[in-house]
Write a protein that holds these residues in place. Structure first.
Motif, PDB file in Angstrom:
ATOM      1  N   VAL A 119     -21.327   6.812  17.387  1.00  0.00           N
ATOM      2  CA  VAL A 119     -20.780   5.466  17.548  1.00  0.00           C
ATOM      3  C   VAL A 119     -19.288   5.593  17.821  1.00  0.00           C
ATOM      4  O   VAL A 119     -18.589   6.364  17.151  1.00  0.00           O
ATOM      5  N   LEU A 120     -18.782   4.872  18.824  1.00  0.00           N
ATOM      6  CA  LEU A 120     -17.379   4.945  19.218  1.00  0.00           C
ATOM      7  C   LEU A 120     -16.691   3.613  18.931  1.00  0.00           C
ATOM      8  O   LEU A 120     -17.149   2.563  19.385  1.00  0.00           O
ATOM      9  N   LEU A 121     -15.595   3.656  18.175  1.00  0.00           N
ATOM     10  CA  LEU A 121     -14.876   2.445  17.761  1.00  0.00           C
ATOM     11  C   LEU A 121     -13.665   2.215  18.668  1.00  0.00           C
ATOM     12  O   LEU A 121     -12.651   2.894  18.524  1.00  0.00           O
TER      13      LEU A 121
ATOM     14  N   GLN B 129     -18.722  12.469  22.002  1.00  0.00           N
ATOM     15  CA  GLN B 129     -20.099  12.277  22.474  1.00  0.00           C
ATOM     16  C   GLN B 129     -20.859  13.590  22.629  1.00  0.00           C
ATOM     17  O   GLN B 129     -22.090  13.577  22.703  1.00  0.00           O
ATOM     18  N   ARG B 130     -20.144  14.698  22.654  1.00  0.00           N
ATOM     19  CA  ARG B 130     -20.828  15.991  22.739  1.00  0.00           C
ATOM     20  C   ARG B 130     -21.670  16.265  21.492  1.00  0.00           C
ATOM     21  O   ARG B 130     -22.560  17.117  21.514  1.00  0.00           O
ATOM     22  N   ALA B 131     -21.417  15.525  20.413  1.00  0.00           N
ATOM     23  CA  ALA B 131     -22.225  15.687  19.195  1.00  0.00           C
ATOM     24  C   ALA B 131     -23.672  15.249  19.423  1.00  0.00           C
ATOM     25  O   ALA B 131     -24.575  15.673  18.696  1.00  0.00           O
ATOM     26  N   GLU B 132     -23.897  14.422  20.444  1.00  0.00           N
ATOM     27  CA  GLU B 132     -25.269  13.984  20.739  1.00  0.00           C
ATOM     28  C   GLU B 132     -26.159  15.170  21.104  1.00  0.00           C
ATOM     29  O   GLU B 132     -27.361  15.173  20.801  1.00  0.00           O
ATOM     30  N   ALA B 133     -25.577  16.178  21.744  1.00  0.00           N
ATOM     31  CA  ALA B 133     -26.346  17.379  22.101  1.00  0.00           C
ATOM     32  C   ALA B 133     -26.793  18.146  20.860  1.00  0.00           C
ATOM     33  O   ALA B 133     -27.707  18.974  20.942  1.00  0.00           O
ATOM     34  N   LEU B 134     -26.167  17.868  19.722  1.00  0.00           N
ATOM     35  CA  LEU B 134     -26.545  18.514  18.457  1.00  0.00           C
ATOM     36  C   LEU B 134     -27.561  17.676  17.689  1.00  0.00           C
ATOM     37  O   LEU B 134     -27.933  18.018  16.561  1.00  0.00           O
TER      38      LEU B 134
ATOM     39  N   GLY C 147     -22.981   4.566  20.903  1.00  0.00           N
ATOM     40  CA  GLY C 147     -22.111   4.237  22.017  1.00  0.00           C
ATOM     41  C   GLY C 147     -20.901   3.431  21.585  1.00  0.00           C
ATOM     42  O   GLY C 147     -20.592   3.311  20.403  1.00  0.00           O
ATOM     43  N   PRO C 148     -20.188   2.833  22.564  1.00  0.00           N
ATOM     44  CA  PRO C 148     -18.922   2.155  22.256  1.00  0.00           C
ATOM     45  C   PRO C 148     -19.107   0.741  21.721  1.00  0.00           C
ATOM     46  O   PRO C 148     -20.012   0.011  22.133  1.00  0.00           O
ATOM     47  N   TYR C 149     -18.191   0.360  20.824  1.00  0.00           N
ATOM     48  CA  TYR C 149     -18.124  -1.001  20.294  1.00  0.00           C
ATOM     49  C   TYR C 149     -16.662  -1.434  20.294  1.00  0.00           C
ATOM     50  O   TYR C 149     -15.808  -0.719  19.770  1.00  0.00           O
ATOM     51  N   ASN C 150     -16.382  -2.587  20.884  1.00  0.00           N
ATOM     52  CA  ASN C 150     -15.030  -3.144  20.822  1.00  0.00           C
ATOM     53  C   ASN C 150     -14.798  -3.690  19.417  1.00  0.00           C
ATOM     54  O   ASN C 150     -15.421  -4.678  19.012  1.00  0.00           O
ATOM     55  N   ALA C 151     -13.909  -3.039  18.662  1.00  0.00           N
ATOM     56  CA  ALA C 151     -13.624  -3.437  17.279  1.00  0.00           C
ATOM     57  C   ALA C 151     -12.414  -4.366  17.290  1.00  0.00           C
ATOM     58  O   ALA C 151     -11.293  -3.972  16.975  1.00  0.00           O
TER      59      ALA C 151
END
Length: 299
Positions: free
Chosen positions: A158-160, A148-153, A218-222
């Motif tokens: 998206v988190l699986l 999630q630190r990539a958001e600052a860039l 953000g997170p997604y339940n895969a």
């Protein structure tokens, strides 16, 4: 679209490469063994040993790298490897992303339903918090926080949170086949723990779906909409393989043989894909029997 994958030679990564090649995407895989990438992932896929070798620009990064979590007991050395293969690798990826003049628009990063810990009977959506602070949960939380630190860039993330992937080519299911084929299959422990599963075809389809959702983050339940208890999973697998499934694996034997790792098998998560369904994704396999039946001829 130019897509960079880590973990591209793994079970999900290989299938993604094959699928995205048919869609006409350009694919690069960052790998410790770049010379094997073309053979495993497709002749048109470029393998690189160093991120500095990745051709620019990159449109999307798919970060799936990570040593298998259930392959062997969690010694201090094994835990360190599981940590470095996820968190340290993602930190290296972030440092490289920060150095780019033209950054990707999207980072799709791996995680697992283990983020929640052993959820017991609670139904777990993406809005649920962690239930139990165990090692898999700590690992996934750190993995997600790093990505999630990539958001600052300025990169969308998206988190699986992937469940148990059902595939004929390896993974979780392959480890169960031998005992079941020897008529030694059955429930683990009391068999009441929940198993959030997903067919490999749906796993590939949902990643591709999220790739094309411009507002996904953000997170997604895969995992499929209907998790099952371990006892039902064992019974269904036995039916599909035409083998009995009554030989239980006692919890004490697992704890004795696997130590802390046994908690991964004796616990579970009643996770449901609330955000994927709300976004309009349609699962091809929603019932376990149909999913295993589809794979049975190749098992």
């Amino acid at each position: 679209m130019h897509i960079l994958l880590t973990g591209g030679t793994g079970l999900i990564g290989r299938q993604l490469c094959q699928y995205w090649l048919t869609q006409g995407h350009r694919l690069t895989v960052w790998s410790r063994r770049p010379e094997q990438v073309a053979k495993l992932c497709g002749a048109q896929v470029q393998g690189v040993a160093r991120l500095e070798e990745v051709p620019a620009p990159v449109d999307v990064v798919v970060n799936l790298a990570g040593a298998p979590i259930a392959d062997r007991p969690w010694t201090h050395k094994r835990k360190a490897l599981l940590w470095s293969s996820r968190i340290s690798l993602t930190e290296t990826l972030l440092a490289w992303l920060e150095s780019l003049e033209q950054k990707p628009a999207l980072l799709i990063s791996g995680s697992a339903v283990g983020w929640y810990g052993d959820g017991g009977e609670r139904e777990l959506t993406e809005d649920s918090g962690p239930v139990l602070d165990d090692f898999p949960s700590q690992l996934c939380i750190a993995w997600e926080e790093t990505a999630q630190r990539a958001e600052a860039l300025g990169i969308r993330v998206v988190l699986l949170r992937t469940g148990l992937v059902l595939a004929a080519e390896g993974g979780f299911l392959s480890r169960l086949l031998l005992p079941f084929k020897l008529a030694l299959g059955g429930p683990i422990g009391n068999g009441r723990q929940w198993m959030p599963w997903v067919h490999i075809k749906d796993q590939i389809a949902l990643i591709d779906f999220l790739l094309h959702q411009s507002d996904a983050s953000g997170p997604y339940n895969a995992c499929a909409p209907h998790p099952v208890r371990n006892r039902e999973f064992a019974k269904t697998l036995g039916q599909v393989l035409h083998r009995p499934a009554f030989m239980p694996m006692p919890a004490f034997a697992l704890r004795l043989g696997l130590g802390e790792l046994s908690g991964l098998l004796l616990g579970g998560q009643k996770a449901v894909p609330e955000r994927l369904l709300a976004a309009g994704f349609t699962f091809q396999f929603t019932e376990l029997h149909a999913a295993l039946d589809d794979l049975s001829s190749r098992l």
